[in-house]
Scaffold this active site. Structure first.
Site, PDB file in Angstrom:
ATOM      1  N   ASP A 148       4.646  -5.819   9.869  1.00 24.42           N
ATOM      2  CA  ASP A 148       5.841  -5.358  10.705  1.00 24.42           C
ATOM      3  C   ASP A 148       6.043  -6.114  11.832  1.00 24.42           C
ATOM      4  O   ASP A 148       6.848  -6.659  12.466  1.00 24.42           O
ATOM      5  CB  ASP A 148       5.826  -3.782  10.902  1.00 24.42           C
ATOM      6  CG  ASP A 148       6.464  -3.044   9.774  1.00 24.42           C
ATOM      7  OD1 ASP A 148       6.928  -3.509   8.933  1.00 24.42           O
ATOM      8  OD2 ASP A 148       5.938  -1.905   9.825  1.00 24.42           O
TER       9      ASP A 148
ATOM     10  N   THR B 179      -1.272   7.511  -0.568  1.00 24.49           N
ATOM     11  CA  THR B 179      -2.591   7.253  -1.260  1.00 24.49           C
ATOM     12  C   THR B 179      -3.346   6.074  -0.783  1.00 24.49           C
ATOM     13  O   THR B 179      -4.539   6.040  -0.875  1.00 24.49           O
ATOM     14  CB  THR B 179      -2.413   7.183  -2.592  1.00 24.49           C
ATOM     15  OG1 THR B 179      -1.612   5.979  -2.716  1.00 24.49           O
ATOM     16  CG2 THR B 179      -1.540   8.332  -3.351  1.00 24.49           C
TER      17      THR B 179
ATOM     18  N   ASP C  92       0.587  -2.658  12.234  1.00 23.26           N
ATOM     19  CA  ASP C  92       0.983  -3.069  10.983  1.00 23.26           C
ATOM     20  C   ASP C  92       1.219  -4.909  11.105  1.00 23.26           C
ATOM     21  O   ASP C  92       2.351  -5.055  11.567  1.00 23.26           O
ATOM     22  CB  ASP C  92       2.185  -2.167  10.646  1.00 23.26           C
ATOM     23  CG  ASP C  92       2.424  -2.726   9.179  1.00 23.26           C
ATOM     24  OD1 ASP C  92       2.907  -3.787   8.695  1.00 23.26           O
ATOM     25  OD2 ASP C  92       2.614  -1.449   8.361  1.00 23.26           O
TER      26      ASP C  92
ATOM     27  N   ARG D  31       0.787  -1.173  -0.052  1.00 27.01           N
ATOM     28  CA  ARG D  31       0.016  -0.058   0.103  1.00 27.01           C
ATOM     29  C   ARG D  31       0.856   1.240   0.114  1.00 27.01           C
ATOM     30  O   ARG D  31       1.592   1.272   0.867  1.00 27.01           O
ATOM     31  CB  ARG D  31      -0.874   0.012   1.247  1.00 27.01           C
ATOM     32  CG  ARG D  31      -2.100  -0.681   1.160  1.00 27.01           C
ATOM     33  CD  ARG D  31      -3.118  -0.391   2.436  1.00 27.01           C
ATOM     34  NE  ARG D  31      -2.665   0.109   3.548  1.00 27.01           N
ATOM     35  CZ  ARG D  31      -3.480   0.674   4.298  1.00 27.01           C
ATOM     36  NH1 ARG D  31      -4.658   0.626   4.493  1.00 27.01           N
ATOM     37  NH2 ARG D  31      -2.899   1.244   5.753  1.00 27.01           N
TER      38      ARG D  31
HETATM   39  C1  PRP Z   1      -1.291  -4.397   4.720  1.00 23.46           C
HETATM   40  C2  PRP Z   1      -1.917  -5.720   4.841  1.00 23.46           C
HETATM   41  C3  PRP Z   1      -2.866  -5.702   3.482  1.00 23.46           C
HETATM   42  C4  PRP Z   1      -3.029  -4.189   3.333  1.00 23.46           C
HETATM   43  C5  PRP Z   1      -4.510  -4.064   3.603  1.00 23.46           C
HETATM   44  O1  PRP Z   1       0.087  -4.709   3.740  1.00 23.46           O
HETATM   45  O2  PRP Z   1      -1.156  -6.941   4.759  1.00 23.46           O
HETATM   46  O3  PRP Z   1      -2.186  -6.252   2.435  1.00 23.46           O
HETATM   47  O4  PRP Z   1      -2.104  -3.612   4.091  1.00 23.46           O
HETATM   48  O5  PRP Z   1      -4.855  -2.847   3.330  1.00 23.46           O
HETATM   49  P1  PRP Z   1      -6.080  -2.381   2.385  1.00 23.46           P
HETATM   50  O6  PRP Z   1      -7.090  -3.103   2.768  1.00 23.46           O
HETATM   51  O7  PRP Z   1      -6.144  -0.919   2.718  1.00 23.46           O
HETATM   52  O8  PRP Z   1      -5.422  -2.580   0.814  1.00 23.46           O
HETATM   53  P2  PRP Z   1       1.120  -3.727   3.369  1.00 23.46           P
HETATM   54  O9  PRP Z   1       0.726  -2.938   2.230  1.00 23.46           O
HETATM   55  O10 PRP Z   1       1.263  -2.823   4.515  1.00 23.46           O
HETATM   56  O11 PRP Z   1       2.178  -4.435   2.976  1.00 23.46           O
HETATM   57  P3  PRP Z   1       3.097  -5.588   3.920  1.00 23.46           P
HETATM   58  O12 PRP Z   1       2.019  -6.917   4.134  1.00 23.46           O
HETATM   59  O13 PRP Z   1       4.256  -5.999   2.923  1.00 23.46           O
HETATM   60  O14 PRP Z   1       3.261  -4.967   5.091  1.00 23.46           O
HETATM   61  N1  URA Z   2      -2.579  -2.840   7.192  1.00 24.76           N
HETATM   62  C1  URA Z   2      -2.006  -3.315   8.303  1.00 24.76           C
HETATM   63  O1  URA Z   2      -1.079  -4.009   8.579  1.00 24.76           O
HETATM   64  N2  URA Z   2      -2.803  -2.810   9.314  1.00 24.76           N
HETATM   65  C2  URA Z   2      -3.915  -2.056   9.060  1.00 24.76           C
HETATM   66  O2  URA Z   2      -4.403  -1.698  10.292  1.00 24.76           O
HETATM   67  C3  URA Z   2      -4.264  -1.671   7.970  1.00 24.76           C
HETATM   68  C4  URA Z   2      -3.643  -2.030   6.901  1.00 24.76           C
END
Ligand code: PRP
Ligand code: URA
Length: 212
Positions: A206, A111, A203, A107
């Site tokens: 993380d 944005t 997150d 994400r």
């Molecule tokens: C997080 C999570 C989802 C997404 C959800 O991933 O694991 O994939 O955000 O958000 P959304 O419903 O608003 O799209 P992130 O983009 O942080 O990537 P990561 O798993 O690599 O940390």
């Molecule tokens: N992605 C995450 O990991 N946590 C949230 O709360 C939203 C998006």
């Protein structure tokens, strides 16, 4: 919150308890990872309850009998990178023969739009039951794009599993892909101004990988 008939909310007390442990900011990486895996296994148990069975012949020490085994369609587990990876082992513990695909999305921090960086799916994808997993369904953008990508590759029978969802994400995903089944560990209150789920767990990526 509207009712969507393609969404199933988990009610099992073990899932609720484990999600509460996940939320705690003092839960460390090691325990967090283990909990994500266990919750995925418990949710998977529910999500896979419609797997078709067929009677096969088995010889017991006593006699030969016809007895049910999982039939036909093979399973593919498709985690959305990174955080979805944490759910794979839990689902695999139920169906060790499943094949695994990967979809890489992140994400944009400003944005909140998802960006694709990887897609590799087991073939033939059109013949498989596909379980897409990601612990967090926030705005719904990542799940919608991942499922759109899988459909473009020919995927048809798709289920989406998450641990925590925001009402906004459930609505958007359900409306964008009304043909898929969605399984939600817990429906949280809302998104905040940074599109994080409240109360949520922070997150997920993380916390699973110990980054940040
Ligand atoms: C997080 C999570 C989802 C997404 C959800 O991933 O694991 O994939 O955000 O958000 P959304 O419903 O608003 O799209 P992130 O983009 O942080 O990537 P990561 O798993 O690599 O940390
Ligand atoms: N992605 C995450 O990991 N946590 C949230 O709360 C939203 C998006």
């Amino acid at each position: 919150m509207e009712n969507f008939n393609n969404v199933t909310y988990m009610t099992h007390p073990l899932i609720k308890h484990k999600i509460s442990r996940l939320r705690d900011k003092n839960t460390g990486t090691n325990e967090f990872r283990k909990l994500v895996e266990e919750i995925a296994m418990l949710e998977g148990f529910e999500a896979l309850k419609d797997l078709p069975l067929e009677d096969v012949e088995v010889e017991t020490p006593i006699e030969t009998c016809m007895t049910p085994m999982i039939a036909g369609r093979k399973l593919a587990i498709v985690p959305i990178l990174r955080a979805g990876l944490g759910m794979v082992e839990g689902i695999l513990s139920l169906v060790p023969s499943a094949k695994i695909g990967h979809i890489g999305l992140y994400r944009d921090e400003e944005t909140f739009e998802p960006h694709e960086y990887y897609c590799k799916l087991p073939s033939p994808i059109e013949e498989r039951t596909i379980v897409v997993c990601d612990p967090m369904l926030a705005t719904g953008g990542s799940a919608i794009d991942a499922i759109t990508m899988i459909k473009k590759h020919g995927g048809k029978n798709i289920k989406f599993m998450c641990i925590i969802a925001a009402p906004e994400g459930v609505k958007k995903l359900s409306e964008a892909h009304p043909d898929i089944q969605i399984y939600v560990g817990n429906l949280d209150r809302c998104l905040n101004e940074n599109a994080y789920i409240c109360p949520g767990l922070g997150d997920a990526g993380d916390r699973i990988f110990g980054t940040k």
